[in-house]
Design an enzyme around this catalytic site. Structure first.
Site, PDB file in Angstrom:
ATOM      1  N   HIS A  49       0.835  -1.221   0.000  1.00  0.00           N
ATOM      2  CA  HIS A  49       0.000   0.000   0.000  1.00  0.00           C
ATOM      3  C   HIS A  49       0.863   1.262   0.000  1.00  0.00           C
ATOM      4  CE1 HIS A  49      -3.657  -2.361   0.823  1.00  0.00           C
ATOM      5  NE2 HIS A  49      -2.888  -3.072   1.635  1.00  0.00           N
ATOM      6  N   ASN A 122      -9.988  -4.002   1.279  1.00  0.00           N
ATOM      7  CA  ASN A 122      -9.578  -3.845  -0.111  1.00  0.00           C
ATOM      8  C   ASN A 122     -10.811  -3.619  -0.972  1.00  0.00           C
ATOM      9  OD1 ASN A 122      -6.757  -4.144   0.159  1.00  0.00           O
ATOM     10  ND2 ASN A 122      -6.889  -6.369   0.084  1.00  0.00           N
ATOM     11  N   TYR A 332       0.295  -5.062  11.202  1.00  0.00           N
ATOM     12  CA  TYR A 332       0.059  -3.669  10.834  1.00  0.00           C
ATOM     13  C   TYR A 332       0.627  -2.688  11.869  1.00  0.00           C
ATOM     14  CZ  TYR A 332      -2.609  -4.624   6.609  1.00  0.00           C
ATOM     15  OH  TYR A 332      -2.961  -4.999   5.332  1.00  0.00           O
TER      16      TYR A 332
END
Length: 479
Positions: A49, A122, A332
């Site tokens: 990303h 997504n 993350y």
């Protein structure tokens, strides 16, 4: 103009030197300060990303779902919650074209009265792999060859042929859905199954669907390729300019809702992110509307430093046992700590609108009063923050038992059913585009990898495999 320390800058045109042609002096703090900061302007780009665009907006509840969750930002029709959205290219680098054939990230941050809730999804309802242990391998195949530093089709087709669970996502990726016409004309999905929990501990499983109100628009391969050359920032520009014109993009949120019993008895594993839950079996239920109505004032501060994680949650919403989701809960925040620093949640774009009270202290770039005089340990008798055992405790009291082992997902015929259904769902022209897109990319790989992936396409559908093979043999009769 001032220095970083706030002192006035007498000149921003000329360095301090010893004489007209003399050396530059180290005492010129403005010069040193300016160069040293310039040398450190770049931070590590995201591993995935890397390139994206973002905007501020709000989420408004339009249907009552208080019977499903105690999350306060969802508890009343008409309630609005400020939010920030970031859309992105998944596998490419920060300089990648916006129209690359790639999934699009659909990351949302809701600034709720109970802390931040991040929905990190997504533009596709499924993903390539269902165990997070394979995620680094997948992403490596989408990056550059470690020897040549070039994109290498061998890597991805070798991987996809040996991990056929990926083919559902691969089918979506190589259809025209793999090249959406900007960020405004695509849906967003949680992909994973989540839990919704009431105050009494009653639980439902849900999939989140954000459906664009601008209508779906996709690009054919030739259009996407042309835009990649003429305007690589096409989607970023489109989103920014639409908001500046007052054409605020919006999405309607829907849930697919299952009871715990329905989830456990469903015909497939609802925690397998390579598969969808049929809307015929569990239809969509409207929840609310997301509107983006304000562009960032500074891209770096608000978009580049935005940090999303599915582990940023609120009471009433919890992760399921989806293995990919479980891994993301750790990965993350870990990458944000590497990229932005241990205090990344103190950055304004990531900071909640409610006070943060805990025993976390210090670290690089600690903002505010760093917890002030309150004790940095718990329990304590000095008025420091303490745990809340109300809703969160109920969320964590779920049953889990079994033999500790590496329980492998077995590849079965079910892994080919949904890719097959998707192929037959496409219009004839869309099928042809899919086949052409496949053949054009697979032809760049070595024949051994072409043959291996063809075997898997034949397992999806004999016609699909045959039509791709025919085009490949026209290029290489010895295939």
């Amino acid at each position: 103009m001032t220095t970083g320390a706030g002192g006035p800058v007498k000149s921003n045109q000329t360095s301090i030197t010893a004489g007209y042609n003399g050396p530059v002096l180290l005492e010129d703090f403005h010069l040193i300060d300016k160069l040293a900061h310039f040398d450190r302007e770049r931070i590590p780009e995201r591993v995935v990303h890397a390139k994206g665009a973002g905007a501020h907006g709000y989420f408004e509840v339009t249907k009552d779902i208080s019977h499903l969750t105690c999350a306060k930002f969802l508890n009343k029709v008409g309630k609005r919650t400020p939010m920030f959205a970031r859309f992105s290219i998944v596998g490419g680098e920060s300089g990648s074209p916006d129209t690359a054939r790639d999934p699009r990230g659909f990351a949302l941050k809701f600034y709720t009265e109970e802390g931040n809730f991040d929905m990190v999804g997504n533009n596709t309802p499924v993903f390539f792999v269902r165990d997070t242990l394979k995620f680094p391998d997948l992403i490596h195949t989408q990056k550059r060859d470690p020897r040549t530093h070039l994109k290498n089709p061998d890597m991805q087709w070798d991987f996809f042929s040996q991990v056929p669970e990926s083919l559902h996502q691969v089918m979506i990726l190589f259809s025209n859905r793999g090249t959406p016409d900007g960020f405004r004309h695509m849906h967003g999905y949680s992909s994973h199954t989540y839990k919704l929990i009431k105050q009494d501990g009653t639980m439902h499983y849900v999939k989140w669907h954000f459906r664009t109100n601008q209508g779906i628009k996709n690009l054919r391969a030739s259009e996407a390729e042309k835009l990649a050359g003429s305007n690589p920032d096409y989607a970023t520009q489109d989103l920014f300019e639409a908001i500046e014109r007052g054409k605020y993009p919006s999405w309607t949120l829907y849930f697919q809702i299952l009871t715990e019993e329905q989830a456990l008895n469903y015909k497939q594993n609802v925690f397998d992110v390579t598969k969808v839950i049929s809307q015929k079996d569990f239809p969509l239920h409207e929840v609310g509307r997301m509107v983006l109505n304000r562009n960032p004032e500074n891209y770096f501060a608000e978009v580049e430093q935005a940090a999303f994680s599915p582990s940023h949650s609120v009471p009433g919403i919890a992760p399921s046992a989806d293995r990919m989701l479980q891994g993301r809960l750790f990965s993350y925040p870990d990458t944000h700590r590497h990229r932005l620093g241990t205090n990344y949640l103190q950055l304004p774009i990531n900071s909640p609108i409610v006070p943060v009270r805990n025993q976390q202290r210090d670290g690089p770039m600690a903002f505010g009063n760093n917890g002030g005089r309150l004790p940095n340990y718990e329990p304590n008798s000095l008025g420091g923050p303490y745990e809340n055992q109300l809703v969160r405790e109920k969320e964590e009291n779920c049953k889990a038992e079994g033999i500790i082992a590496r329980h492998t997902y077995e590849l079965t015929e079910k892994d080919f059913e949904q890719p097959r259904a998707l192929y037959h769902l496409l219009e004839k022209s869309e099928q042809q585009d899919l086949i052409d897109n496949f053949a054009q990319n697979i032809a760049l790989a070595q024949p051994v990898f072409q043959r291996n992936i063809l075997k898997q396409f034949y397992r999806i559908d004999k016609e699909l495999g045959s039509r791709i093979e025919q085009i490949l043999r026209n290029t290489n009769p010895k295939l």
